[in-house]
Design a protein around this motif. Structure first.
Motif, PDB file in Angstrom:
ATOM      1  N   ALA A 129      39.499  89.364  21.012  1.00  0.00           N
ATOM      2  CA  ALA A 129      38.912  88.733  22.193  1.00  0.00           C
ATOM      3  C   ALA A 129      39.962  88.152  23.124  1.00  0.00           C
ATOM      4  O   ALA A 129      39.625  87.606  24.172  1.00  0.00           O
ATOM      5  N   GLY A 130      41.241  88.231  22.740  1.00  0.00           N
ATOM      6  CA  GLY A 130      42.303  87.815  23.638  1.00  0.00           C
ATOM      7  C   GLY A 130      43.016  86.537  23.270  1.00  0.00           C
ATOM      8  O   GLY A 130      43.891  86.092  24.022  1.00  0.00           O
ATOM      9  N   TYR A 131      42.674  85.934  22.136  1.00  0.00           N
ATOM     10  CA  TYR A 131      43.321  84.694  21.746  1.00  0.00           C
ATOM     11  C   TYR A 131      44.629  84.930  20.998  1.00  0.00           C
ATOM     12  O   TYR A 131      44.759  85.904  20.246  1.00  0.00           O
ATOM     13  N   ARG A 132      45.539  84.007  21.168  1.00  0.00           N
ATOM     14  CA  ARG A 132      46.697  83.895  20.292  1.00  0.00           C
ATOM     15  C   ARG A 132      46.252  83.009  19.134  1.00  0.00           C
ATOM     16  O   ARG A 132      46.061  81.800  19.298  1.00  0.00           O
ATOM     17  N   VAL A 133      46.070  83.598  17.975  1.00  0.00           N
ATOM     18  CA  VAL A 133      45.498  82.891  16.833  1.00  0.00           C
ATOM     19  C   VAL A 133      46.615  82.422  15.905  1.00  0.00           C
ATOM     20  O   VAL A 133      47.448  83.223  15.468  1.00  0.00           O
ATOM     21  N   ILE A 134      46.620  81.143  15.600  1.00  0.00           N
ATOM     22  CA  ILE A 134      47.600  80.539  14.710  1.00  0.00           C
ATOM     23  C   ILE A 134      46.843  79.967  13.511  1.00  0.00           C
ATOM     24  O   ILE A 134      45.917  79.161  13.684  1.00  0.00           O
ATOM     25  N   VAL A 135      47.236  80.374  12.300  1.00  0.00           N
ATOM     26  CA  VAL A 135      46.584  79.877  11.084  1.00  0.00           C
ATOM     27  C   VAL A 135      47.664  79.315  10.168  1.00  0.00           C
ATOM     28  O   VAL A 135      48.318  80.066   9.437  1.00  0.00           O
ATOM     29  N   PRO A 136      47.881  77.999  10.186  1.00  0.00           N
ATOM     30  CA  PRO A 136      48.972  77.419   9.398  1.00  0.00           C
ATOM     31  C   PRO A 136      48.538  76.980   8.001  1.00  0.00           C
ATOM     32  O   PRO A 136      47.385  76.593   7.771  1.00  0.00           O
ATOM     33  N   TYR A 137      49.484  77.040   7.078  1.00  0.00           N
ATOM     34  CA  TYR A 137      49.297  76.368   5.798  1.00  0.00           C
ATOM     35  C   TYR A 137      49.471  74.871   6.025  1.00  0.00           C
ATOM     36  O   TYR A 137      50.474  74.438   6.612  1.00  0.00           O
ATOM     37  N   LEU A 138      48.527  74.070   5.561  1.00  0.00           N
ATOM     38  CA  LEU A 138      48.695  72.631   5.633  1.00  0.00           C
ATOM     39  C   LEU A 138      49.794  72.184   4.664  1.00  0.00           C
ATOM     40  O   LEU A 138      50.192  72.925   3.764  1.00  0.00           O
ATOM     41  N   ARG A 139      50.270  70.965   4.846  1.00  0.00           N
ATOM     42  CA  ARG A 139      51.343  70.466   3.980  1.00  0.00           C
ATOM     43  C   ARG A 139      50.930  70.560   2.509  1.00  0.00           C
ATOM     44  O   ARG A 139      49.781  70.311   2.136  1.00  0.00           O
ATOM     45  N   GLY A 140      51.887  70.995   1.681  1.00  0.00           N
ATOM     46  CA  GLY A 140      51.628  71.138   0.257  1.00  0.00           C
ATOM     47  C   GLY A 140      51.006  72.462  -0.132  1.00  0.00           C
ATOM     48  O   GLY A 140      50.694  72.673  -1.306  1.00  0.00           O
ATOM     49  N   HIS A 141      50.830  73.370   0.823  1.00  0.00           N
ATOM     50  CA  HIS A 141      50.176  74.650   0.558  1.00  0.00           C
ATOM     51  C   HIS A 141      51.074  75.816   0.984  1.00  0.00           C
ATOM     52  O   HIS A 141      51.761  75.745   1.998  1.00  0.00           O
ATOM     53  N   GLY A 142      51.011  76.874   0.204  1.00  0.00           N
ATOM     54  CA  GLY A 142      51.663  78.114   0.586  1.00  0.00           C
ATOM     55  C   GLY A 142      53.136  77.949   0.887  1.00  0.00           C
ATOM     56  O   GLY A 142      53.893  77.342   0.134  1.00  0.00           O
ATOM     57  N   THR A 143      53.557  78.474   2.035  1.00  0.00           N
ATOM     58  CA  THR A 143      54.974  78.454   2.399  1.00  0.00           C
ATOM     59  C   THR A 143      55.361  77.264   3.277  1.00  0.00           C
ATOM     60  O   THR A 143      56.465  77.223   3.817  1.00  0.00           O
ATOM     61  N   THR A 144      54.445  76.317   3.435  1.00  0.00           N
ATOM     62  CA  THR A 144      54.777  75.099   4.179  1.00  0.00           C
ATOM     63  C   THR A 144      55.481  74.127   3.246  1.00  0.00           C
ATOM     64  O   THR A 144      54.950  73.771   2.189  1.00  0.00           O
ATOM     65  N   THR A 145      56.684  73.718   3.628  1.00  0.00           N
ATOM     66  CA  THR A 145      57.491  72.838   2.791  1.00  0.00           C
ATOM     67  C   THR A 145      58.021  71.662   3.602  1.00  0.00           C
ATOM     68  O   THR A 145      58.094  71.710   4.832  1.00  0.00           O
ATOM     69  N   PHE A 146      58.394  70.613   2.894  1.00  0.00           N
ATOM     70  CA  PHE A 146      59.027  69.464   3.542  1.00  0.00           C
ATOM     71  C   PHE A 146      60.495  69.775   3.803  1.00  0.00           C
ATOM     72  O   PHE A 146      61.171  70.375   2.962  1.00  0.00           O
ATOM     73  N   ARG A 147      60.977  69.360   4.958  1.00  0.00           N
ATOM     74  CA  ARG A 147      62.359  69.642   5.326  1.00  0.00           C
ATOM     75  C   ARG A 147      63.346  68.774   4.547  1.00  0.00           C
ATOM     76  O   ARG A 147      64.503  69.155   4.386  1.00  0.00           O
ATOM     77  N   SER A 148      62.878  67.633   4.063  1.00  0.00           N
ATOM     78  CA  SER A 148      63.761  66.741   3.314  1.00  0.00           C
ATOM     79  C   SER A 148      63.183  66.490   1.925  1.00  0.00           C
ATOM     80  O   SER A 148      61.985  66.207   1.789  1.00  0.00           O
ATOM     81  N   PRO A 149      64.014  66.548   0.895  1.00  0.00           N
ATOM     82  CA  PRO A 149      63.521  66.261  -0.458  1.00  0.00           C
ATOM     83  C   PRO A 149      63.124  64.806  -0.639  1.00  0.00           C
ATOM     84  O   PRO A 149      62.413  64.468  -1.588  1.00  0.00           O
ATOM     85  N   THR A 150      63.563  63.929   0.252  1.00  0.00           N
ATOM     86  CA  THR A 150      63.254  62.508   0.119  1.00  0.00           C
ATOM     87  C   THR A 150      62.028  62.095   0.939  1.00  0.00           C
ATOM     88  O   THR A 150      61.614  60.930   0.871  1.00  0.00           O
ATOM     89  N   GLU A 151      61.467  63.016   1.716  1.00  0.00           N
ATOM     90  CA  GLU A 151      60.277  62.704   2.508  1.00  0.00           C
ATOM     91  C   GLU A 151      59.119  62.359   1.572  1.00  0.00           C
ATOM     92  O   GLU A 151      58.879  63.036   0.570  1.00  0.00           O
ATOM     93  N   VAL A 152      58.389  61.295   1.899  1.00  0.00           N
ATOM     94  CA  VAL A 152      57.243  60.900   1.090  1.00  0.00           C
ATOM     95  C   VAL A 152      56.182  61.993   1.136  1.00  0.00           C
ATOM     96  O   VAL A 152      55.836  62.492   2.210  1.00  0.00           O
ATOM     97  N   ARG A 153      55.696  62.374  -0.026  1.00  0.00           N
ATOM     98  CA  ARG A 153      54.636  63.404  -0.103  1.00  0.00           C
ATOM     99  C   ARG A 153      53.293  62.742   0.185  1.00  0.00           C
ATOM    100  O   ARG A 153      52.506  62.442  -0.693  1.00  0.00           O
ATOM    101  N   ASN A 154      53.102  62.487   1.448  1.00  0.00           N
ATOM    102  CA  ASN A 154      51.979  61.712   1.957  1.00  0.00           C
ATOM    103  C   ASN A 154      50.944  62.651   2.564  1.00  0.00           C
ATOM    104  O   ASN A 154      51.299  63.532   3.353  1.00  0.00           O
ATOM    105  N   ALA A 155      49.685  62.461   2.214  1.00  0.00           N
ATOM    106  CA  ALA A 155      48.634  63.299   2.790  1.00  0.00           C
ATOM    107  C   ALA A 155      47.545  62.470   3.454  1.00  0.00           C
ATOM    108  O   ALA A 155      46.398  62.899   3.536  1.00  0.00           O
ATOM    109  N   GLN A 156      47.894  61.289   3.954  1.00  0.00           N
ATOM    110  CA  GLN A 156      46.890  60.530   4.689  1.00  0.00           C
ATOM    111  C   GLN A 156      46.534  61.279   5.960  1.00  0.00           C
ATOM    112  O   GLN A 156      47.318  62.075   6.496  1.00  0.00           O
ATOM    113  N   GLN A 157      45.339  61.020   6.487  1.00  0.00           N
ATOM    114  CA  GLN A 157      44.772  61.871   7.528  1.00  0.00           C
ATOM    115  C   GLN A 157      45.610  61.946   8.799  1.00  0.00           C
ATOM    116  O   GLN A 157      45.751  63.026   9.393  1.00  0.00           O
ATOM    117  N   SER A 158      46.197  60.843   9.242  1.00  0.00           N
ATOM    118  CA  SER A 158      46.961  60.889  10.492  1.00  0.00           C
ATOM    119  C   SER A 158      48.260  61.665  10.328  1.00  0.00           C
ATOM    120  O   SER A 158      48.726  62.299  11.278  1.00  0.00           O
TER     121      SER A 158
END
Length: 346
Positions: free
Chosen positions: A97-126
């Protein structure tokens, strides 16, 4: 802008006429994709092409992309315990239909990773919502249609409420899902509490260890699939395709923190306090919105949408997906895609 000649061919979308009415919309050169007529949805499951990665905020986000690079953006957000493949049949419909469709893995899923090993593994909504704002920035997308279910609905709702200038339109399964941590302290009727058994399980170390165990993790998630979508006849291959995303090393930490934080059992981070304070006031959403309530979703108290209607103040429509369970985009891809197109024309 959409070229009328390029998108003059209508995309076929199949759906239940009783659940979602068919509306013909003429192309008007407004920058929105061409009109859609009803037809049959793809009979066979599709597969995403090669995934992409982009640094965005605190993450290196993995995502699938389909459609023209200069089309209007549609970002589709998955929930738990699911992954990007909830949109494997939605994405090509929107792309055609003409859209540029982006489907990301949310944090903690698939190939999405934290850039820093010291980043808090936080999943609060904001924090999760800011991931999507960062993704839009990283991809050079000023505004997008946001569509989601479960964690994805909550995330899309928050972006629409706090950063409406980034949102063309919204499709939210289950309506207004912004978490009110204070209200979460109040018990639900016992039958409803039973439906949410896993969030109490994850409040324990026993539950966290189950998520860290590859076999139990799969068995647990598959049990939730079966309970949440009672008529969805998914096969082993469909489940395993998604379950691979649960092997992310941060999966257990992210999932348990998300549910513990919602119940007030885990702290968030101070840097997100200002956003959580605004969300605690239940901000309204003024962007054009279509809410979808699956008729067989066990987590919905009702499907009439009246409980959250007042929180959507812009152009609005509510639809019920009869015979559909919790994983709405994968169970009813055509109806979901149609909602995205129609929301963008409200």
């Amino acid at each position: 802008m959409i070229n009328r000649r390029t998108f003059s061919k209508a995309v076929g979308l199949g759906m239940s006429a009783a659940a979602v009415p068919t509306v013909a919309v003429a192309a008007d050169g407004s920058g929105r994709p061409a009109a859609v007529d009803p037809a049959e949805a793809p009979a066979q499951a599709r597969a995403f092409g090669r995934l992409k990665q982009v640094r965005a905020g605190v993450l290196d986000i993995g995502y699938a992309e389909a459609g023209p690079a200069h089309g209007p953006a549609a970002v589709c957000l998955h929930g738990w315990p699911y992954d990007i493949h909830s949109y494997v049949d939605v994405a090509p419909l929107l792309a055609e239909a003409g859209y540029r469709v982006i489907v990301p893995y949310l944090r903690g899923h698939g190939t999405t990773t934290f850039r820093s090993p010291t980043e808090v593994r936080n999943a609060q909504q904001s924090a999760v919502a800011l991931d999507i704002v960062a993704l839009l920035d990283a991809l050079g997308i000023r505004r997008a249609v946001l569509a989601g279910f479960d964690w994805g609905s909550r995330t899309a709702d928050i972006v629409a409420a706090l950063w409406p200038e980034r949102v063309r339109a919204l499709v939210s399964v289950g309506g207004y899902l912004v978490t009110d941590v204070r209200a979460q302290q109040n018990p639900l009727p016992p039958k409803a509490e039973h439906t949410w058994w896993y969030q109490y399980y994850f409040a324990t170390e026993r539950g966290r260890r189950a998520l860290e165990n590859p076999q139990y993790r799969r068995e647990l998630c598959r049990a939730v699939w079966a309970e949440a979508s009672p008529t969805w006849a998914f096969d082993d291959a469909t489940f395993e395709r998604t379950a691979a995303a649960f092997d992310n090393p941060d999966y257990a930490a992210i999932v348990t923190h998300n549910y513990r934080w919602r119940l007030g059992l885990a702290a968030g981070e101070a840097r997100y306090d200002r956003y959580e304070q605004r969300l605690a006031d239940r901000p309204t959403i003024g962007v054009p919105t279509i809410t979808l309530d699956p008729g067989l979703d066990p987590f919905l108290a009702s499907t009439d949408g009246l409980g959250y209607r007042k929180l959507f103040t812009g152009a609005y429509e509510h639809r019920v997906l009869d015979g559909v369970g919790h994983n709405a985009p994968q169970e009813a891809p055509a109806a979901f895609a149609r909602a995205v197109l129609d929301a963008d024309r409200l």
